[in-house]
Design an enzyme around this catalytic site. Structure first.
Site, PDB file in Angstrom:
ATOM      1  N   ASN A 152      58.659  56.655  76.879  1.00 16.84           N
ATOM      2  CA  ASN A 152      60.268  56.919  77.283  1.00 16.84           C
ATOM      3  C   ASN A 152      60.151  55.610  78.501  1.00 16.84           C
ATOM      4  OD1 ASN A 152      58.886  58.083  79.456  1.00 16.84           O
ATOM      5  ND2 ASN A 152      60.208  58.487  80.513  1.00 16.84           N
ATOM      6  N   GLU A 250      52.138  64.128  85.611  1.00 12.11           N
ATOM      7  CA  GLU A 250      53.045  63.512  85.936  1.00 12.11           C
ATOM      8  C   GLU A 250      53.980  63.779  84.626  1.00 12.11           C
ATOM      9  OE1 GLU A 250      54.113  62.786  89.122  1.00 12.11           O
ATOM     10  OE2 GLU A 250      52.404  62.299  89.326  1.00 12.11           O
ATOM     11  N   CYS A 289      61.857  60.658  83.400  1.00 16.10           N
ATOM     12  CA  CYS A 289      61.746  61.798  83.847  1.00 16.10           C
ATOM     13  C   CYS A 289      62.784  62.731  85.004  1.00 16.10           C
ATOM     14  CB  CYS A 289      60.287  62.224  84.305  1.00 16.10           C
ATOM     15  SG  CYS A 289      59.764  60.818  85.311  1.00 16.10           S
ATOM     16  N   GLU A 468      51.564  60.355  92.680  1.00 15.08           N
ATOM     17  CA  GLU A 468      50.854  58.841  92.712  1.00 15.08           C
ATOM     18  C   GLU A 468      51.423  58.094  93.315  1.00 15.08           C
ATOM     19  OE1 GLU A 468      52.787  58.052  87.850  1.00 15.08           O
ATOM     20  OE2 GLU A 468      51.005  58.653  87.647  1.00 15.08           O
TER      21      GLU A 468
HETATM   22  P1  NAD Z   1      53.553  63.884  75.587  1.00 16.24           P
HETATM   23  O1  NAD Z   1      53.207  64.470  76.286  1.00 16.24           O
HETATM   24  O2  NAD Z   1      54.311  63.935  73.713  1.00 16.24           O
HETATM   25  O3  NAD Z   1      52.697  62.444  75.579  1.00 16.24           O
HETATM   26  C1  NAD Z   1      52.497  61.490  76.554  1.00 16.24           C
HETATM   27  C2  NAD Z   1      50.942  61.070  76.061  1.00 16.24           C
HETATM   28  O4  NAD Z   1      49.565  61.577  75.974  1.00 16.24           O
HETATM   29  C3  NAD Z   1      50.942  59.665  74.887  1.00 16.24           C
HETATM   30  O5  NAD Z   1      50.258  58.588  74.924  1.00 16.24           O
HETATM   31  C4  NAD Z   1      50.322  60.843  73.605  1.00 16.24           C
HETATM   32  O6  NAD Z   1      50.206  60.289  72.825  1.00 16.24           O
HETATM   33  C5  NAD Z   1      49.106  61.184  74.221  1.00 16.24           C
HETATM   34  N1  NAD Z   1      48.772  62.531  74.067  1.00 16.24           N
HETATM   35  C6  NAD Z   1      49.636  63.832  73.611  1.00 16.24           C
HETATM   36  N2  NAD Z   1      48.324  65.057  73.592  1.00 16.24           N
HETATM   37  C7  NAD Z   1      47.994  64.410  74.058  1.00 16.24           C
HETATM   38  C8  NAD Z   1      46.181  65.432  73.940  1.00 16.24           C
HETATM   39  N3  NAD Z   1      46.343  66.757  72.974  1.00 16.24           N
HETATM   40  N4  NAD Z   1      45.339  65.216  74.598  1.00 16.24           N
HETATM   41  C9  NAD Z   1      45.698  63.563  75.299  1.00 16.24           C
HETATM   42  N5  NAD Z   1      47.131  62.960  75.115  1.00 16.24           N
HETATM   43  C10 NAD Z   1      48.156  63.276  74.862  1.00 16.24           C
HETATM   44  O7  NAD Z   1      54.914  63.145  75.619  1.00 16.24           O
HETATM   45  P2  NAD Z   1      56.018  62.011  75.036  1.00 16.24           P
HETATM   46  O8  NAD Z   1      56.938  62.888  74.484  1.00 16.24           O
HETATM   47  O9  NAD Z   1      55.266  60.769  75.047  1.00 16.24           O
HETATM   48  O10 NAD Z   1      56.805  61.850  76.751  1.00 16.24           O
HETATM   49  C11 NAD Z   1      58.486  62.063  77.531  1.00 16.24           C
HETATM   50  C12 NAD Z   1      57.966  63.500  78.025  1.00 16.24           C
HETATM   51  O11 NAD Z   1      56.950  62.674  79.576  1.00 16.24           O
HETATM   52  C13 NAD Z   1      58.863  64.365  78.890  1.00 16.24           C
HETATM   53  O12 NAD Z   1      58.828  65.370  79.027  1.00 16.24           O
HETATM   54  C14 NAD Z   1      58.684  63.609  79.778  1.00 16.24           C
HETATM   55  O13 NAD Z   1      59.721  64.016  81.150  1.00 16.24           O
HETATM   56  C15 NAD Z   1      57.410  63.324  81.115  1.00 16.24           C
HETATM   57  N6  NAD Z   1      57.560  61.976  81.760  1.00 16.24           N
HETATM   58  C16 NAD Z   1      57.313  62.360  82.759  1.00 16.24           C
HETATM   59  C17 NAD Z   1      57.678  60.997  84.246  1.00 16.24           C
HETATM   60  C18 NAD Z   1      56.827  61.574  84.987  1.00 16.24           C
HETATM   61  O14 NAD Z   1      56.469  60.691  86.049  1.00 16.24           O
HETATM   62  N7  NAD Z   1      56.750  63.313  85.540  1.00 16.24           N
HETATM   63  C19 NAD Z   1      57.882  60.523  83.361  1.00 16.24           C
HETATM   64  C20 NAD Z   1      57.455  59.819  82.468  1.00 16.24           C
HETATM   65  C21 NAD Z   1      57.872  60.572  81.174  1.00 16.24           C
END
Ligand code: NAD
Length: 488
Positions: A152, A250, A289, A468
């Site tokens: 995102n 996060e 997020c 963080e």
């Molecule tokens: P996601 O969990 O699908 O993927 C995030 C990352 O993890 C990607 O690089 C993905 O390839 C990797 N990944 C996926 N499966 C994995 C596994 N089994 N082991 C290790 N890595 C793996 O999330 P997304 O769809 O890319 O992002 C959206 C989500 O991120 C939303 O829920 C949003 O709220 C959250 N987010 C949180 C913050 C925060 O600071 N709290 C900031 C931005 C986004």
């Protein structure tokens, strides 16, 4: 037809094609067309990157803090010189309005690198005197660390992790999202161009379920800093818990915006309030997020707030991210748009009223194949329904009315997430009391997304574990070791 852009890993200072030679298509969300090919990634790529990072660790961690800071500054300078190019790339890759990438997100990536370059030279440790000898604490880097980031805010969150890890003396294997891999690949190319020491920063592209998992589970990876969904965060915790591996998670959010009548009734503040609450709801099409996706409004101004809010949402301009007048671009992928549309169906099934939006948006011309959803406002749903407890992560917000402070607090704290909240009131006593009682990691009063990079950043509950930002990040990426000297 032009050949698709071919992305590579960065391993040991070299651009490396995929070990398995297979690729994933990378799409432009505004058009729905594939334009780049990303390595699928394999265990062998992670293995090679971890080996390179291990080999680079003694020299990198042995550099003076100043010298590490200079490398981060050089990378920041190189990025700053190419803000426009990176902004164009991020806008194309993620569908975000070009002006958002150019004015906010890429400059913030530069700032992240510069901020932690300074942190490298400012970070200090404690000493304790007088009780039992002389004690001082060493803060030592961990070794090889894994940084995994989402789609995102691609470069913004990628640099937010790698910069403190490198500043503290670790070597990094980083994995950007396979949905938006381009800007991290470009940063890897920049690092190569400026001669960043080989093996210190490695970038492995590919699928989370294979590359991400292999990185998390690699025994030589001493810590995992992850930003992404709560579901994947749980899987990472399930591995890292028993392995006793340090983790920072996060995760998702379902953040409340609390609007009190005194703030809304003040004519001098109302415009700013409405502008900010709309921005908090829909910036980056609600794919942040921290977006305020549950808006809680004091009942006596509920109807006037609702009408003014919906009028503003209707006036948002959705369309081509390259158009400087665009407020909202498309959603990041076809699959994500389907998920958001399914959430809107659920709203209807739960008995919610769609006040505006609630449908696919058709954009003419270049973007006719893009993945757009009209900004959507819902009311008529209680705090316990799924639309108010589950993260949608799209341009969809709900409105609920509250009667008094306790009711507002109960509604705000009803979701299982606990990332952030924003409170709009003119009464300081109320604002501070609520700030102390809201179950979240970050509270904004009279504002949203105002960030001082020194402050702790993160959430509680389903929003994750750990913090963080500033010293918190430098502490996460180092291990404290106490040294005690007997003094007679
Ligand atoms: P996601 O969990 O699908 O993927 C995030 C990352 O993890 C990607 O690089 C993905 O390839 C990797 N990944 C996926 N499966 C994995 C596994 N089994 N082991 C290790 N890595 C793996 O999330 P997304 O769809 O890319 O992002 C959206 C989500 O991120 C939303 O829920 C949003 O709220 C959250 N987010 C949180 C913050 C925060 O600071 N709290 C900031 C931005 C986004």
């Amino acid at each position: 037809m032009t050949a698709p852009l071919r992305l590579t890993h960065l391993i040991d200072g070299q651009a490396v094609l995929d070990a398995g030679a297979s690729t994933l298509p990378v799409f432009e969300p505004a058009t729905g067309q594939a334009y780049a090919a990303c390595p699928t990634g394999a265990d062998g790529d992670v293995q090679a990157a971890v080996c390179a990072a291990q080999a680079a660790f003694p020299a990198w961690s042995g550099l003076s803090n100043d010298a590490r800071a200079r490398w981060l500054q050089r990378l920041a300078d190189a990025l700053e010189a190419r803000v426009e190019e990176f902004a164009q790339a991020e806008s194309r890759d993620g569908g975000k309005p070009l002006k958002l990438a150019r004015d906010v997100e890429i400059p913030r990536a530069v700032e992240n690198l510069r901020f932690f370059a300074s942190a490298a030279t400012q970070f200090a440790s404690e000493s304790h005197h007088g009780q039992a000898g002389l004690n001082y604490t060493l803060r030592q880097p961990l070794g090889v660390v894994g940084c995994i980031s989402p789609w995102n805010l691609p470069l913004y969150l990628f640099t937010w992790k790698i910069a403190p890890a490198l500043a503290a003396g670790n070597c990094v294997v980083a994995k950007p999202s396979e949905v938006t891999p381009v800007s991290a690949w470009m940063l890897g190319e920049l690092a190569r161009d400026i001669g960043f020491p080989a093996g210190v920063l490695n970038i492995v592209q590919g699928l989370g379920s294979t590359v991400g998992k292999a990185l998390v589970e690699h025994p030589q990876v001493k810590a995992v800093s992850f930003t992404g969904s709560t579901a994947v965060g749980r899987q990472i915790a399930a591995h890292c818990g028993p392995a006793l591996k340090k983790t920072s998670l996060e995760l998702g959010g379902k953040n409340a915006t609390l609007v009190f009548a005194d703030a809304f009734a003040d004519a001098t503040q109302r415009e700013r309030l409405l502008d900010t609450v709309v921005r908090a709801a829909f910036q980056n099409s609600g794919q942040i997020c921290l977006c305020g996706s549950r808006i809680l409004i004091e009942r006596r101004v509920y109807e006037s707030f609702r009408d003014a809010f919906v009028a503003r949402v209707r006036a948002l301009r959705c369309g081509d991210p390259l158009d400087p007048h665009t407020d909202l671009g498309p959603l990041v992928s076809h699959a994500h748009r389907e998920k958001v549309l399914a959430c809107i169906e659920l709203v209807r099934a739960e008995g919610g009223h769609v006040l505006c939006g609630g449908e696919v948006l058709h954009v003419e011309g270049r973007c006719q194949g893009g993945w757009f959803v009209a900004p959507t406002v819902i009311d008529g749903l209680g705090p316990d329904c799924r639309s108010n407890t589950e993260e949608i992560f799209g341009p969809v917000v709900t409105l609920q009315a509250f009667d008094d402070d306790d009711h507002a607090l109960a509604l705000a704290n009803a979701a299982p997430y606990g990332l952030s909240a924003s409170v709009w009131t003119q009464r300081l006593d109320r604002a501070h009391r609520l700030a102390a009682q809201l179950r979240v990691g970050i509270v904004w009063i009279d504002t949203w997304l105002l960030r001082d990079l020194r402050t702790p950043f993160g959430g509680i509950g389903q929003s994750g574990m750990g913090r963080e930002g500033g010293l918190e990040a430098m502490r996460f990426f180092t291990e404290p070791k106490n040294v005690c000297l007997r003094i007679d």
